[in-house]
Design an enzyme around this catalytic site. Structure first.
Site, short mmCIF file in Angstrom:
data_model
loop_
_atom_site.label_atom_id
_atom_site.label_comp_id
_atom_site.label_asym_id
_atom_site.label_seq_id
_atom_site.Cartn_x
_atom_site.Cartn_y
_atom_site.Cartn_z
N ASP A 101 0.83 -1.20 0.00
CA ASP A 101 0.00 0.00 0.00
C ASP A 101 0.87 1.25 0.00
O ASP A 101 1.66 1.46 0.92
CB ASP A 101 -0.91 -0.02 1.24
CG ASP A 101 -1.85 1.17 1.30
OD1 ASP A 101 -2.08 1.79 0.25
OD2 ASP A 101 -2.37 1.45 2.39
N ASP A 371 -3.19 6.88 -5.12
CA ASP A 371 -3.38 5.81 -4.14
C ASP A 371 -3.61 4.47 -4.83
O ASP A 371 -4.68 4.22 -5.38
CB ASP A 371 -4.56 6.14 -3.23
CG ASP A 371 -4.71 5.15 -2.09
OD1 ASP A 371 -3.80 4.31 -1.90
OD2 ASP A 371 -5.72 5.20 -1.38
#
Length: 569
Positions: A101, A371
């Site tokens: 992530d 993201d």
């Protein structure tokens, strides 16, 4: 309805000391130059509605169901995307899989004593400890106060150590874990037993993180030996979650300012916030890479593999010129002197039909979060309405999406302007389709602070994250190339040039204004572009002088990408 993620960080004590991670080359280092200062991690693309049912063949889709009342119900499946890597942790090694992530900065893995695992189920007799504290002295959670993610909210606190090193504040309370909740197959992605590793060392720092879909993880920080890809990593701090209802841990590779020890409320309780060496920093400090940078390449939406490359750029995976823009600090008003997440400035958005017809929708500067942990793309409501109008899409309040005629080809593109260069994304990148009914997969947000460029955008870009210089370099992605042209990053990104509008960045929120022109370059601001870019003087009409993305490409490295999709109805 959008499922909002809520992350909170709870720390019971400061790390006793900073541990410098070390990288020891594994026996199967690399088949090429063993002295190369870069690290490649492989990933697969997987899809599903949950981590329990993911697969590489489960692409996002929309299904129509006929209800008893005669109405058709639209079910959206396989919508969420993540990346995963396989780790070996401890001595002897234990296998675990974690999600990668860019939107977080800490590593945590699931503990083998997690009561939510079906194999550990003990019904209501298995209880968890919840820290209770008096918030009167802390003034609340820093994360909650600053709302660092815009679309994320949460609470966090740093709790002073007790005799056990885990409790704190004004006492503890217990809460049972019902047998009905102890249903996870934790063996699917592996767990870690601290007692089963002779090299694990706990530092008695309590860790907790929670998410808006109801998942959370809590446990203790420590250090141990990690093996991943061709590397052996020692001294890396990570958390072992001995209680979590999430089936997979997370390897955060974001900015150190996003670590729970820094952007939590440590400052409120201890008088100072601090950062530790997370995974990318450990790679650099150990000498495995020369700079705290990495390149992300998702490949096209139908590909099963992509790559992330630490410390280098692969010029075979992009076309045209690699342009550099600064990361902007969207939280300066909240007391942060530098950025804590990967926000960049969108300088304009337009629509192009094979270059023959171009229309600029807005040139209002919008801060946007890059993201990889978000599947879809989120833009301000006004911009989404503009796009929908151009496409003839109609909003359905029952579904919560814009509905439109399915495009017959890929000639239509949504064009994103970043400081004078473009990333073109075919409309198909943002379409959820049943075959006959299509939904616009761009989600409206209430204001510009919630803008997120997720995987549906990032698939079209090759992105280099420079965590040292706080810059992002981007170019149009080239798909399905097997060649490599890898160049080490030492100080700045090789072959990258500053965008012509490098300094034209977002600073304060503003209302979205229609019009402008992103398809021409003002003669007084013409910059040197490599590739086949035609420049002309900006005019009131969006006459095309469309940027040609050229023919250069950047290769990235392999990881395991997992896609999950939540139904937004």
């Amino acid at each position: 309805m959008k499922l909002k993620t809520v992350r909170s960080a709870v720390l019971s004590s400061l790390f006793a000391s900073q541990v410098l991670g070390k990288i020891i080359p594994a026996a199967n280092k690399r088949d090429d130059d063993s002295n190369s200062k870069f690290v490649k991690l492989p990933f697969h693309k997987l899809y599903g509605d949950s981590l329990e049912n993911v697969g590489s063949d489960k692409k996002p889709e929309v299904r129509l169901l006929k209800r008893a009342d005669g109405y058709e119900e639209i079910i959206i499946t396989n919508q969420q995307s993540f990346y995963s890597v396989d780790l070996e942790v401890g001595t002897p090694p234990q296998n675990v899989t974690v999600l990668v992530d860019t939107g977080s900065s800490d590593l945590w893995i699931m503990g083998s004593d997690n009561p939510y695992c079906s194999s550990n189920s003990m019904g209501s007799s298995r209880r968890r400890v919840i820290d209770k504290r008096d918030d009167s002295s802390s003034g609340g959670s820093l994360i909650n106060d600053i709302n660092p993610f815009g679309w994320l909210t949460g609470t966090g606190s740093a709790i002073g150590p007790t005799a056990t090193g885990l409790g704190g504040g004004s006492g503890t309370a217990t809460q049972s874990v019902p047998a009905s909740e102890a249903t996870m197959d934790c063996q699917q992605y592996g767990t870690f037993s601290t007692s089963g590793s002779s090299t694990f060392r706990s530092n008695n720092t309590y860790f907790s993180i929670s998410y808006g879909d109801g998942t959370f993880a809590s446990g203790t920080f420590g250090t141990d030996v990690l093996d991943l890809s061709d590397l052996n990593v020692t001294g890396l701090s990570f958390a072992v979650a001995n209680e979590t209802n999430s089936t997979m841990g997370v390897l955060g590779i974001g900015l150190p300012e996003l670590e729970v020890t820094y952007s939590g409320s440590t400052a409120s309780h201890s008088g100072k916030a601090y950062k530790y060496d997370n995974f990318p920093i450990v790679l650099k400090n150990s000498g495995a890479i020369k700079s705290n940078t990495y390149s992300l390449y998702l490949n096209d939406s139908d590909a099963m593999h992509g790559t992330i490359l630490f410390g280098a750029v692969d010029h075979s995976k992009y076309t045209g010129t690699l342009y550099t823009i600064p990361i902007v600090n969207t939280l300066s008003a909240s007391g942060f002197s530098s950025p804590i997440q990967f926000d960049v400035t969108i300088n304009g958005i337009g629509i192009s039909d094979s270059g023959s017809s171009n229309k600029t929708l807005t040139t209002t500067k919008i801060p946007a979060l890059l993201d990889s942990g978000t599947t879809l793309t989120y833009l301000p409501q006004t911009v989404v309405s503009m796009i929908a109008t151009e496409l003839g899409a109609q909003y359905s309040s029952r579904i919560g999406y814009y509905v439109l005629d399915c495009p017959s080809d890929d000639s239509m593109e949504i064009v994103f302007d970043f400081g004078g260069f473009h990333i073109n994304a075919p409309l198909s990148s943002f379409i959820l389709s049943t075959g006959t009914t299509c939904l616009l997969g761009i989600i409206p947000t209430s204001d510009d602070t919630g803008t997120i460029l997720g995987d549906s955008f990032l698939t079209n870009a090759y992105v280099v994250y420079d965590l040292e210089n706080l810059e992002i370099s981007m170019a149009q992605a080239r798909y399905n190339t097997t060649s490599e042209n890898i160049e080490i990053i030492t100080s700045s990104v090789p072959s990258a040039v500053k965008a012509p509008g490098y300094t034209n960045t977002w600073s304060t929120s503003a209302s979205i204004v229609t019009g402008g022109n992103i398809f021409t370059v003002n003669s007084s601001q013409t910059a040197s572009f490599s590739g086949n870019l035609t420049t002309s003087t900006a005019s009131a009409t969006s006459t095309s002088s469309k940027r040609n993305v050229g023919d250069h490409i950047v290769p990235s490295l392999p990881l395991t990408l997992i896609s999950l999709l939540f139904a937004f109805i």
